[in-house]
Design an enzyme around this catalytic site. Structure first.
Site, PDB file in Angstrom:
ATOM      1  N   TYR A  64       0.849  -1.195   0.000  1.00 40.13           N
ATOM      2  CA  TYR A  64       0.000   0.000   0.000  1.00 40.13           C
ATOM      3  C   TYR A  64       0.883   1.242   0.000  1.00 40.13           C
ATOM      4  O   TYR A  64       1.175   1.846   1.042  1.00 40.13           O
ATOM      5  CB  TYR A  64      -0.945   0.014   1.216  1.00 40.13           C
ATOM      6  CG  TYR A  64      -1.866  -1.196   1.311  1.00 40.13           C
ATOM      7  CD1 TYR A  64      -2.140  -1.990   0.197  1.00 40.13           C
ATOM      8  CD2 TYR A  64      -2.461  -1.554   2.514  1.00 40.13           C
ATOM      9  CE1 TYR A  64      -2.970  -3.103   0.283  1.00 40.13           C
ATOM     10  CE2 TYR A  64      -3.298  -2.656   2.606  1.00 40.13           C
ATOM     11  CZ  TYR A  64      -3.538  -3.432   1.482  1.00 40.13           C
ATOM     12  OH  TYR A  64      -4.370  -4.527   1.587  1.00 40.13           O
ATOM     13  N   SER A 210     -12.500  -6.232   1.613  1.00 44.11           N
ATOM     14  CA  SER A 210     -13.585  -5.635   0.815  1.00 44.11           C
ATOM     15  C   SER A 210     -14.948  -6.064   1.371  1.00 44.11           C
ATOM     16  O   SER A 210     -15.843  -6.467   0.614  1.00 44.11           O
ATOM     17  CB  SER A 210     -13.457  -6.009  -0.667  1.00 44.11           C
ATOM     18  OG  SER A 210     -12.183  -5.689  -1.171  1.00 44.11           O
ATOM     19  N   PRO A 211     -15.152  -5.960   2.694  1.00 43.86           N
ATOM     20  CA  PRO A 211     -16.346  -6.555   3.305  1.00 43.86           C
ATOM     21  C   PRO A 211     -17.649  -5.833   2.989  1.00 43.86           C
ATOM     22  O   PRO A 211     -18.715  -6.415   3.169  1.00 43.86           O
ATOM     23  CB  PRO A 211     -16.045  -6.468   4.811  1.00 43.86           C
ATOM     24  CG  PRO A 211     -15.122  -5.305   4.944  1.00 43.86           C
ATOM     25  CD  PRO A 211     -14.273  -5.331   3.706  1.00 43.86           C
ATOM     26  N   LEU A 216     -20.377  -0.956  -2.248  1.00 39.73           N
ATOM     27  CA  LEU A 216     -21.614  -1.424  -2.885  1.00 39.73           C
ATOM     28  C   LEU A 216     -22.724  -1.722  -1.875  1.00 39.73           C
ATOM     29  O   LEU A 216     -23.883  -1.355  -2.070  1.00 39.73           O
ATOM     30  CB  LEU A 216     -21.290  -2.700  -3.685  1.00 39.73           C
ATOM     31  CG  LEU A 216     -22.342  -3.211  -4.656  1.00 39.73           C
ATOM     32  CD1 LEU A 216     -22.584  -2.197  -5.761  1.00 39.73           C
ATOM     33  CD2 LEU A 216     -21.898  -4.543  -5.257  1.00 39.73           C
ATOM     34  N   LEU A 217     -22.362  -2.388  -0.763  1.00 38.55           N
ATOM     35  CA  LEU A 217     -23.378  -2.834   0.201  1.00 38.55           C
ATOM     36  C   LEU A 217     -23.870  -1.705   1.113  1.00 38.55           C
ATOM     37  O   LEU A 217     -24.759  -1.922   1.929  1.00 38.55           O
ATOM     38  CB  LEU A 217     -22.835  -4.012   1.029  1.00 38.55           C
ATOM     39  CG  LEU A 217     -22.595  -5.284   0.200  1.00 38.55           C
ATOM     40  CD1 LEU A 217     -21.741  -6.290   0.966  1.00 38.55           C
ATOM     41  CD2 LEU A 217     -23.916  -5.922  -0.213  1.00 38.55           C
ATOM     42  N   GLY A 219     -25.388   0.673  -0.225  1.00 41.87           N
ATOM     43  CA  GLY A 219     -26.609   1.064  -0.938  1.00 41.87           C
ATOM     44  C   GLY A 219     -26.485   2.396  -1.665  1.00 41.87           C
ATOM     45  O   GLY A 219     -27.403   2.808  -2.370  1.00 41.87           O
ATOM     46  N   LYS A 220     -25.331   3.098  -1.528  1.00 40.88           N
ATOM     47  CA  LYS A 220     -25.266   4.445  -2.124  1.00 40.88           C
ATOM     48  C   LYS A 220     -25.285   4.402  -3.660  1.00 40.88           C
ATOM     49  O   LYS A 220     -25.784   5.322  -4.286  1.00 40.88           O
ATOM     50  CB  LYS A 220     -24.063   5.224  -1.596  1.00 40.88           C
ATOM     51  CG  LYS A 220     -22.701   4.673  -1.936  1.00 40.88           C
ATOM     52  CD  LYS A 220     -21.625   5.492  -1.217  1.00 40.88           C
ATOM     53  CE  LYS A 220     -20.245   4.917  -1.459  1.00 40.88           C
ATOM     54  NZ  LYS A 220     -19.223   5.601  -0.669  1.00 40.88           N
TER      55      LYS A 220
HETATM   56  N1  LIG Z   1      -5.254  -8.841   1.072  1.00 41.90           N
HETATM   57  C1  LIG Z   1      -5.701  -8.319  -0.036  1.00 41.90           C
HETATM   58  O1  LIG Z   1      -5.369  -8.744  -1.158  1.00 41.90           O
HETATM   59  C2  LIG Z   1      -6.642  -7.149   0.068  1.00 41.90           C
HETATM   60  C3  LIG Z   1      -7.380  -6.713  -1.070  1.00 41.90           C
HETATM   61  C4  LIG Z   1      -8.267  -5.652  -0.903  1.00 41.90           C
HETATM   62  C5  LIG Z   1      -8.413  -5.036   0.344  1.00 41.90           C
HETATM   63  N2  LIG Z   1      -7.660  -5.463   1.408  1.00 41.90           N
HETATM   64  C6  LIG Z   1      -7.814  -4.842   2.758  1.00 41.90           C
HETATM   65  O2  LIG Z   1      -9.204  -4.756   3.075  1.00 41.90           O
HETATM   66  C7  LIG Z   1      -9.549  -3.404   3.379  1.00 41.90           C
HETATM   67  C8  LIG Z   1     -10.977  -3.133   2.936  1.00 41.90           C
HETATM   68  O3  LIG Z   1     -11.208  -3.515   1.595  1.00 41.90           O
HETATM   69  P1  LIG Z   1     -11.620  -2.467   0.459  1.00 41.90           P
HETATM   70  O4  LIG Z   1     -11.121  -1.138   0.783  1.00 41.90           O
HETATM   71  O5  LIG Z   1     -11.237  -3.106  -0.839  1.00 41.90           O
HETATM   72  O6  LIG Z   1     -13.230  -2.528   0.463  1.00 41.90           O
HETATM   73  P2  LIG Z   1     -14.399  -2.085   1.480  1.00 41.90           P
HETATM   74  O7  LIG Z   1     -13.883  -1.987   2.838  1.00 41.90           O
HETATM   75  O8  LIG Z   1     -15.527  -3.001   1.187  1.00 41.90           O
HETATM   76  O9  LIG Z   1     -14.805  -0.658   0.916  1.00 41.90           O
HETATM   77  C9  LIG Z   1     -14.111   0.496   1.263  1.00 41.90           C
HETATM   78  C10 LIG Z   1     -14.640   1.700   0.492  1.00 41.90           C
HETATM   79  O10 LIG Z   1     -16.065   1.749   0.491  1.00 41.90           O
HETATM   80  C11 LIG Z   1     -16.510   3.089   0.799  1.00 41.90           C
HETATM   81  N3  LIG Z   1     -17.131   3.016   2.122  1.00 41.90           N
HETATM   82  C12 LIG Z   1     -16.580   2.518   3.274  1.00 41.90           C
HETATM   83  N4  LIG Z   1     -17.426   2.571   4.295  1.00 41.90           N
HETATM   84  C13 LIG Z   1     -18.566   3.087   3.816  1.00 41.90           C
HETATM   85  C14 LIG Z   1     -19.818   3.377   4.398  1.00 41.90           C
HETATM   86  N5  LIG Z   1     -20.060   3.101   5.692  1.00 41.90           N
HETATM   87  N6  LIG Z   1     -20.773   3.937   3.625  1.00 41.90           N
HETATM   88  C15 LIG Z   1     -20.538   4.203   2.324  1.00 41.90           C
HETATM   89  N7  LIG Z   1     -19.368   3.954   1.694  1.00 41.90           N
HETATM   90  C16 LIG Z   1     -18.384   3.393   2.438  1.00 41.90           C
HETATM   91  C17 LIG Z   1     -15.267   3.967   0.750  1.00 41.90           C
HETATM   92  O11 LIG Z   1     -14.997   4.401  -0.578  1.00 41.90           O
HETATM   93  P3  LIG Z   1     -15.686   5.708  -1.287  1.00 41.90           P
HETATM   94  O12 LIG Z   1     -15.954   6.696  -0.217  1.00 41.90           O
HETATM   95  O13 LIG Z   1     -14.683   6.150  -2.265  1.00 41.90           O
HETATM   96  O14 LIG Z   1     -16.943   5.170  -1.920  1.00 41.90           O
HETATM   97  C18 LIG Z   1     -14.166   3.000   1.129  1.00 41.90           C
HETATM   98  O15 LIG Z   1     -12.918   3.373   0.644  1.00 41.90           O
HETATM   99  C19 LIG Z   1      -8.473  -2.562   2.678  1.00 41.90           C
HETATM  100  O16 LIG Z   1      -8.323  -1.294   3.274  1.00 41.90           O
HETATM  101  C20 LIG Z   1      -7.252  -3.428   2.856  1.00 41.90           C
HETATM  102  O17 LIG Z   1      -6.705  -3.242   4.162  1.00 41.90           O
HETATM  103  C21 LIG Z   1      -6.813  -6.525   1.283  1.00 41.90           C
END
Ligand SMILES: NC(=O)c1ccc[n+]([C@@H]2O[C@H](COP(=O)([O-])OP(=O)(O)OC[C@H]3O[C@@H](n4cnc5c(N)ncnc54)[C@H](OP(=O)(O)O)[C@@H]3O)[C@@H](O)[C@H]2O)c1
Length: 323
Positions: A64, A210-211, A216-217, A219-220
């Protein structure tokens, strides 16, 4: 008081929700370009709010921003007054086109970037190393024995590779703590490919990345399908954000909203609560945030409990709309 769970069989205790720090990459490198470059103040606030709402652990990685996320996390934790004993830090070694020897060679860079905070969990970021799993796990075990890291995890490993990593560590008297994988209501691959069952059998924690399906989840994007065309980065190119896919998954979002209404919660909170309870204590999640309100929203998903019938109903509808 938020519940704590054991990370694998390590004795390290973590909250069901941690904070993912990929978003702190400073726009650097290929991985870093996925998210906007956040100001230091925004990152500090995201970490402060997460701590304030009970989150006790943070996931970062060498990949990162080549250490940028680790340095930001160190700065933000210090600014929030967090001490080593209050929190748990997980980072990852970048294995791409590298042999296992680089795990030992790069550990001082990881320690330097994380400054005052020890590495509680060191993970192999993916299975792309030039070396065998045996060599990688032995290098990690050397670091545990040298007191440089407290536990060992992997990420994006399939069931067989995970089992092998665990067996090699066991020969050194260590258990594999975790496998960090892509998992959320609309991505159920690990339930079918043996990863989840293997983790359960061996006592390995699943760390769901990416939980919230990268927003996406929440709903926005269902509320405003044009939103996706207004954001930078790679998400507009992903299939699940296309208009047809948004319509297909709408019944799940409608249900998340309905359930959220009954708990004074948000759809993202319900999606996270489902993830960390549907399989008992096996799964923990690390949502990322680009804005402080999101960190608060996500941390507060630990403040209520879905009933068994809600968990089952959400599961059923999610399956029916998943491809
Ligand atoms: N090991 C691996 O290969 C791997 C791969 C991916 C991720 N990860 C780890 O997993 C973490 C999380 O995954 P991710 O960032 O891919 O996906 P995520 O947590 O599902 O989504 C994060 C994004 O969704 C939006 N968001 C977050 N909370 C929200 C809420 N309450 N309401 C509305 N929008 C919201 C934000 O983006 P916007 O505001 O831009 O919409 C945020 O950057 C990463 O930070 C990383 O540490 C690891």
């Amino acid at each position: 008081m938020v519940e704590l769970r054991e990370l694998g069989k390590t004795g390290i205790r973590i909250t069901p929700i941690g904070l993912g720090c990929w978003q702190f990459s400073g726009g650097r490198g290929l991985a870093g370009r996925f998210w906007p470059n956040l100001d230091d103040g925004v990152e500090d606030e995201i970490v402060r709010i997460s701590l304030e709402h009970g989150v006790n652990w943070f996931d970062t990685a060498e990949m990162y921003g080549g250490g940028a996320s680790e340095r930001s996390l160190n700065r933000a934790l210090k600014a929030a007054g967090a001490t080593q004993d209050d929190i748990v830090v997980a980072t990852k070694w970048n294995p791409i086109l590298r042999p296992a020897g680089s795990i030992r060679r790069t550990i001082s860079n990881r320690q330097e970037a994380l400054g005052d905070y020890r590495i509680d969990l060191h993970q192999v970021h993916n299975p792309a190393s030039l070396s065998t799993i045996r060599a990688q796990m032995n290098a990690m075990a050397d670091l545990v024995e040298a007191g440089k890291i407290r536990s060992v995890g992997v990420s994006n490993f399939r069931a067989r590779a995970m089992r092998k990593a665990h067996a090699i560590l066991q020969n050194r008297g260590i258990s594999l703590a975790s496998n960090q994988v892509h998992y959320h209501l609309l991505n159920r691959r690990i339930e079918k490919n043996g990863v989840l069952d293997t983790a359960k059998e061996l006592g390995i924690t699943i760390i769901a990345y990416s939980p919230i399906g990268q927003g996406l989840l929440s709903g926005k994007f269902h509320d405003d399908p044009d939103l996706i065309s207004r954001i930078d980065g790679f998400r507009p190119k992903l299939r699940q954000f296309r208009r047809k896919a948004i319509e297909k998954t709408r019944p799940l979002i409608d249900l998340l909203k309905y359930v959220a209404g009954t708990h004074d919660a948000t759809p993202a909170q319900v999606a996270l609560n489902w993830l960390v309870h549907f399989h008992g204590d096996l799964v923990v999640a690390i949502p990322g945030a680009t804005k402080p309100y999101q960190a608060k929203d996500n941390a507060r998903s630990m403040n209520f409990r879905l009933s068994d019938s809600e968990l089952a109903h959400i599961d059923e509808i999610a399956r029916s709309v998943s491809s």
